[in-house]
Motif scaffolding. Structure first.
Motif, PDB file in Angstrom:
ATOM      1  N   CYS A 102      52.231  11.909 -59.186  1.00 18.75           N
ATOM      2  CA  CYS A 102      53.590  12.397 -58.939  1.00 18.75           C
ATOM      3  C   CYS A 102      53.819  12.614 -57.445  1.00 18.75           C
ATOM      4  O   CYS A 102      54.893  12.306 -56.914  1.00 18.75           O
ATOM      5  CB  CYS A 102      53.848  13.688 -59.714  1.00 18.75           C
ATOM      6  SG  CYS A 102      53.833  13.464 -61.515  1.00 18.75           S
ATOM      7  N   LEU A 103      52.795  13.135 -56.769  1.00 15.95           N
ATOM      8  CA  LEU A 103      52.872  13.328 -55.322  1.00 15.95           C
ATOM      9  C   LEU A 103      53.047  11.977 -54.622  1.00 15.95           C
ATOM     10  O   LEU A 103      53.891  11.820 -53.730  1.00 15.95           O
ATOM     11  CB  LEU A 103      51.599  14.017 -54.833  1.00 15.95           C
ATOM     12  CG  LEU A 103      51.598  14.564 -53.406  1.00 15.95           C
ATOM     13  CD1 LEU A 103      52.389  15.867 -53.328  1.00 15.95           C
ATOM     14  CD2 LEU A 103      50.162  14.814 -52.936  1.00 15.95           C
ATOM     15  N   LYS A 104      52.259  10.987 -55.046  1.00 15.44           N
ATOM     16  CA  LYS A 104      52.316   9.663 -54.449  1.00 15.44           C
ATOM     17  C   LYS A 104      53.657   8.995 -54.738  1.00 15.44           C
ATOM     18  O   LYS A 104      54.215   8.313 -53.854  1.00 15.44           O
ATOM     19  CB  LYS A 104      51.176   8.797 -54.992  1.00 15.44           C
ATOM     20  CG  LYS A 104      50.983   7.506 -54.214  1.00 15.44           C
ATOM     21  CD  LYS A 104      50.553   7.795 -52.784  1.00 15.44           C
ATOM     22  CE  LYS A 104      50.347   6.518 -51.991  1.00 15.44           C
ATOM     23  NZ  LYS A 104      49.966   6.789 -50.591  1.00 15.44           N
ATOM     24  N   THR A 105      54.181   9.200 -55.931  1.00 11.68           N
ATOM     25  CA  THR A 105      55.497   8.651 -56.270  1.00 11.68           C
ATOM     26  C   THR A 105      56.557   9.185 -55.320  1.00 11.68           C
ATOM     27  O   THR A 105      57.426   8.440 -54.854  1.00 11.68           O
ATOM     28  CB  THR A 105      55.866   8.992 -57.722  1.00 11.68           C
ATOM     29  OG1 THR A 105      54.906   8.407 -58.605  1.00 11.68           O
ATOM     30  CG2 THR A 105      57.246   8.476 -58.088  1.00 11.68           C
ATOM     31  N   GLY A 106      56.487  10.489 -55.027  1.00 15.93           N
ATOM     32  CA  GLY A 106      57.428  11.081 -54.083  1.00 15.93           C
ATOM     33  C   GLY A 106      57.301  10.457 -52.703  1.00 15.93           C
ATOM     34  O   GLY A 106      58.311  10.169 -52.045  1.00 15.93           O
ATOM     35  N   GLU A 107      56.078  10.229 -52.242  1.00 14.70           N
ATOM     36  CA  GLU A 107      55.866   9.626 -50.928  1.00 14.70           C
ATOM     37  C   GLU A 107      56.441   8.208 -50.868  1.00 14.70           C
ATOM     38  O   GLU A 107      57.118   7.836 -49.900  1.00 14.70           O
ATOM     39  CB  GLU A 107      54.369   9.591 -50.603  1.00 14.70           C
ATOM     40  CG  GLU A 107      53.750  10.956 -50.359  1.00 14.70           C
ATOM     41  CD  GLU A 107      52.270  10.854 -50.024  1.00 14.70           C
ATOM     42  OE1 GLU A 107      51.722   9.723 -50.079  1.00 14.70           O
ATOM     43  OE2 GLU A 107      51.659  11.879 -49.701  1.00 14.70           O
ATOM     44  N   ILE A 108      56.163   7.418 -51.886  1.00 15.80           N
ATOM     45  CA  ILE A 108      56.628   6.026 -51.900  1.00 15.80           C
ATOM     46  C   ILE A 108      58.147   5.972 -51.973  1.00 15.80           C
ATOM     47  O   ILE A 108      58.794   5.166 -51.286  1.00 15.80           O
ATOM     48  CB  ILE A 108      55.992   5.274 -53.091  1.00 15.80           C
ATOM     49  CG1 ILE A 108      54.490   5.166 -52.897  1.00 15.80           C
ATOM     50  CG2 ILE A 108      56.614   3.888 -53.259  1.00 15.80           C
ATOM     51  CD1 ILE A 108      53.742   4.764 -54.132  1.00 15.80           C
TER      52      ILE A 108
END
Length: 326
Positions: A102-108
């Protein structure tokens, strides 16, 4: 099939098989799988190519780019439509139950918005925000009219009573969203344009890392209608886990800080009980609901509490941000 073969010959590819999908085809070639997307609008195609190339220019190689053919063009025009070739990306979508995903999704997603910030916003098929003075005033007026209609019935049905009992709370939510909208409506008019919708499966983890794909032929709207769509999708698929939404927002702000106006615009959309309102509209147009619609209304009312909790969580997130910067 013959036309696809002729088109892909300009890419020096031999077509082996083709399968129709939404907005195009998945094509097996002698050099692997490809996607041929079919576009109706040249300006929208140009806009979509723009953010992809901007991401690539920013050093973000993990994006589905439009491939150039032997004529050094990124499309083939045929019968008034535009055919575009991309690599077919295989992999897994982010796991909404995993905090790091979820954190990575936000970054992308923030990387995508950073690219949006830097390109021309003049694409056609753009629309202004759905939320204007008429939207809120008409909604509030309609709610009052339905309440009066039910009150005038000599023998209201069970469905009438269920709807009537929920209308006051629906009205309060409309008024709250309207108040929030008044504070940001002028700023929203200057927001960059983005896709109307963005789903979790447009981000995928491949052998080359996380990549962004899709978004073909979608209309455009002020930025963050797509954010709300993605947040809702993630939240529902995480089994209503609010911490995953917070992880998404934290990841996003690692790459692109959200302004107060942007955060409030997100909250405006979340504050509206859109699922319940959609089902009520069936009732408003017909003055009755069939069995399936009754079931859908009951389900919308049941899960509305989760959407309310999401709006509260984003409200708390905004308050914490303001305290941290005060």
């Amino acid at each position: 099939m013959e036309q696809l073969k002729r088109m892909l010959a300009t890419y020096k590819l031999k077509v082996l098989r083709a399968q129709p999908i939404d907005d195009g085809y998945v094509v097996e070639t002698n050099k692997g799988k490809r996607v041929v997307s079919v576009w109706q609008n040249a300006e929208l195609l140009k806009w979509s190519n723009g953010w992809r190339e901007q991401l690539f220019t920013q050093g973000y190689g993990a994006v589905e780019r439009f491939l150039s053919n032997g004529n050094n063009k990124k499309y083939i025009r045929f019968q008034g439509k535009y055919f575009v070739l991309t690599e077919a990306l295989d992999g897994r979508v982010p796991d909404p139950l995993e905090e790091q995903d979820c954190l990575k999704t936000g970054e992308i997603f923030a990387d995508y918005h950073r690219a949006i910030d830097r390109i021309d916003h003049g694409a056609s098929q753009a629309k202004s925000s759905a939320f204007d003075e008429n939207f809120f005033s008409d909604g509030s007026t309609t709610i009052k009219q339905v309440m009066q209609r039910i009150e005038q019935k000599h023998e209201p049905s069970l469905v009438d009573e269920v709807i009537y009992s929920n209308l006051p709370l629906l009205y309060k939510r409309f008024r709250r969203a309207s108040q929030l909208w008044d504070g940001v409506k002028e700023a929203v008019a200057y927001f960059p344009l983005s896709l109307e919708k963005f789903k979790l499966d447009q981000i995928i983890h491949t052998e080359n890392g996380w990549q962004i794909r899709g978004g073909y032929n979608q209309g455009l709207a002020p930025i963050h209608e797509d954010t709300v769509c993605l947040i809702r999708h993630l939240y529902q698929r995480s089994d209503w886990n609010l911490s995953m939404v917070t992880s998404f927002l934290d990841g996003y702000e690692r790459k692109r800080e959200l302004s107060d106006n942007e955060l409030v615009y997100i909250l405006v959309q979340l504050a509206l009980p859109s699922g319940v309102w959609e089902q009520f509209n069936h009732y408003l147009t017909t003055n009755e609901l069939n069995e399936e619609q009754i079931h859908q209304l009951a389900e919308a009312i049941r899960i509305q509490r989760y959407w309310d909790e999401l709006a509260l969580q984003v409200g708390r997130y905004i308050d914490q941000r303001r305290k941290a910067t005060a």
